[in-house]
Design an enzyme around this catalytic site. Structure first.
Site, PDB file in Angstrom:
ATOM      1  N   SER A  46     -19.627 -19.675 -33.693  1.00 29.83           N
ATOM      2  CA  SER A  46     -19.016 -19.355 -32.402  1.00 29.83           C
ATOM      3  C   SER A  46     -17.867 -20.315 -32.088  1.00 29.83           C
ATOM      4  O   SER A  46     -16.959 -20.450 -32.893  1.00 29.83           O
ATOM      5  CB  SER A  46     -20.096 -19.347 -31.334  1.00 29.83           C
ATOM      6  N   ASP A  94     -12.747 -16.698 -28.647  1.00 35.93           N
ATOM      7  CA  ASP A  94     -13.340 -17.735 -29.485  1.00 35.93           C
ATOM      8  C   ASP A  94     -13.435 -17.168 -30.917  1.00 35.93           C
ATOM      9  O   ASP A  94     -13.104 -16.005 -31.140  1.00 35.93           O
ATOM     10  CB  ASP A  94     -14.677 -18.231 -28.895  1.00 35.93           C
ATOM     11  N   ASP A 151     -15.593 -15.957 -32.937  1.00 34.46           N
ATOM     12  CA  ASP A 151     -16.322 -14.719 -33.244  1.00 34.46           C
ATOM     13  C   ASP A 151     -16.080 -13.646 -32.179  1.00 34.46           C
ATOM     14  O   ASP A 151     -16.730 -12.591 -32.194  1.00 34.46           O
ATOM     15  CB  ASP A 151     -17.817 -14.973 -33.463  1.00 34.46           C
ATOM     16  N   ASP A 205     -16.657 -13.077 -29.042  1.00 35.77           N
ATOM     17  CA  ASP A 205     -17.537 -12.554 -27.993  1.00 35.77           C
ATOM     18  C   ASP A 205     -17.153 -13.116 -26.629  1.00 35.77           C
ATOM     19  O   ASP A 205     -17.521 -12.546 -25.606  1.00 35.77           O
ATOM     20  CB  ASP A 205     -19.032 -12.761 -28.300  1.00 35.77           C
TER      21      ASP A 205
HETATM   22 MG    MG Z   1     -18.812 -16.884 -29.603  1.00 35.77          MG
END
Ligand code: MG
Length: 459
Positions: free
Chosen positions: A106, A248, A250, A252
């Protein structure tokens, strides 16, 4: 000092080459596969798991290792390549997989990587199931299979396309495209760049994409906070763009920069999404106990209701499914719309913000200005389990008139603000968040907690 490998509800996170190695990843894959077989004993056919990764250079190695682990316990692996975390969640559900795996740390810095697990519903395992997986991993009680029963590896490149189709379905594509918004996108060289650029092109936006290549060489510290997004703010200003978006690694989480190049804070991402959704209909929203009261104000105006959950994306997602919530998410820029999937999704946040701008004809700064903001102070301090308990007990005595929610630590709601005290899941610290309309009120609550802490006995 060497850090410990962290195994929590959402999976495993560590420093590659120190405490997170390919052999650990393979065992974690075996543990997850064994767990899935244990909970699906009714299924005769082989189970499958979707697996994707963010752009970190160690991603391919760890993905291969996890796939090896899954195959060794008889689970088929479907390789999705470099995709966003919500993209994996969507593909788990679309492909009827028993589970999903995302190789990502993340927003953590580049030396970290991690393995995030999803169940067949696209949500991270709840605490009891996460504990079962952890136990299988530490006891190494794997259900290995013989050669004819080993899992097979296939690949699927449909994740980005499927993701975009689902996001476009929740907005009015033509209405947004008619505005020809100028957008700057900073994907921090993570997994979100390519898919998000395509989504914005579909929405008729003129896109300036910075840090768009999925190299995993992060152009700045990857957490989408104000201090890390100065570059984005400058480009938004220089390009005279309508809005800037930061993801960010990834993808999300989403942070927004207004047309003046001002970072508006991640709490506003969910607030803006809720503002749009509740302008159309009323219903329930869900968010965690640490998230701003802005969503309560927006929801109340529309005659809706907010459900507060313990911190953790899976808790919010589960509450949303159970209560059929029309919007939800977390104050860290994580927006969840169940029509796309029960997972935080920056593409959803982007689409809803653009839809709100298109429909109202207002600038993003004006829309933000319409939401009455709060003054927030976040802090954390060392406290072991016994000290944390003493602090919570004393806090309850100190604030007898507050509305208290003890689902995760204690949240005290007052007329002029609120405070949330909770212990961390991963380290012996307590986190404190205070929010109030007036900075003096926020300071008053901070001082009250400081006074409580001074009464708690040391070791
Ligand atoms: Mg993330």
């Amino acid at each position: 000092m060497a850090e410990k490998l962290i195994i929590s509800i959402s999976g495993m996170r560590g420093i590659v080459g120190e405490n997170l190695t390919s052999s650990i990843a393979a065992d974690y894959g075996r543990a997850f596969g064994t767990f899935l077989r244990n909970i699906h004993t009714d299924k005769k056919e082989k189970l499958s798991v979707c697996i994707g990764r963010d752009s970190r250079p160690s991603g391919q190695m760890l993905q291969s290792a996890v796939m090896e682990g899954l195959c060794s316990v008889g689970i088929d692996a479907i390789e999705l390549g470099i995709v966003t975390t919500p993209g994996v969640g969507i593909m788990v559900r679309e492909s009827g997989c028993a589970g999903g795996v995302v190789i990502t740390a993340s927003h953590n810095p580049a030396q970290y990587n991690g393995i995030k697990l999803l169940l067949g519903n696209g949500i991270a395992p709840p605490a009891d199931k996460a504990a079962q997986i952890k136990k299988i991993f530490s006891d190494k009680r794997f259900s290995l299979v013989d050669s004819p029963n080993c899992g097979q590896i296939t690949s699927n490149e449909q994740a980005d396309g499927t993701h975009i189709t689902k996001v476009l379905a929740i907005v009015d594509k033509e209405a947004i495209a008619a505005k020809k918004f100028k957008v700057v996108l900073d994907s921090v060289n993570g997994a979100g760049g390519r898919v998000t650029k395509k989504l914005l092109a579909e929405l008729g936006c003129k896109v300036t994409a910075i840090n768009n290549e999925p190299t995993g060489v992060f152009a700045h510290v990857p957490e989408p906070t104000a201090e890390n997004l100065k570059g984005l703010c400058e480009v938004v200003k220089a390009e005279k763009a309508d809005i800037g978006f930061a993801q960010d690694p990834d993808a999300d989480r989403l942070a927004i920069v207004d047309e003046n190049g001002t970072y508006i804070g991640e709490e506003y991402t969910l607030a803006l999404a809720a503002k749009y959704i509740f302008s159309k209909k009323t219903g329930k929203a869900a968010t965690n106990l640490s998230t701003s009261r802005m969503i309560d104000d927006i929801t109340a105006k529309a005659g809706g209701q907010v459900i507060r959950t313990p911190v953790g994306e899976a808790n919010v997602a589960e509450a949303m499914m159970k209560n059929n919530c029309i919007i939800g998410g977390e104050g860290n820029g994580g927006v969840i719309d169940l029509r796309v999937g029960p997972i935080r999704d920056s593409l959803v946040g982007i689409a809803l913000a653009l839809q709100l701008m298109a429909e109202t004809g207002k600038t993003i700064s004006r829309l933000v200005g319409e939401i009455e903001g709060y003054y927030t102070i976040k802090d954390k301090f060392a406290a072991d389990a016994s000290q944390a308990q003493q602090i919570l007990n004393l806090a309850k005595q100190t604030f007898p008139d507050a509305k208290v929610n003890t689902a995760d630590g204690c949240r005290f709601d007052f007329e002029d603000g609120w405070l949330h005290l909770r212990t961390s899941n991963t380290e012996p610290v307590m986190r404190l968040i205070v929010e109030a309309k007036d900075p003096n009120a926020a300071q008053k609550y901070i001082e009250a907690v400081t006074a409580i802490r001074s009464k708690v006995s040391p070791h």
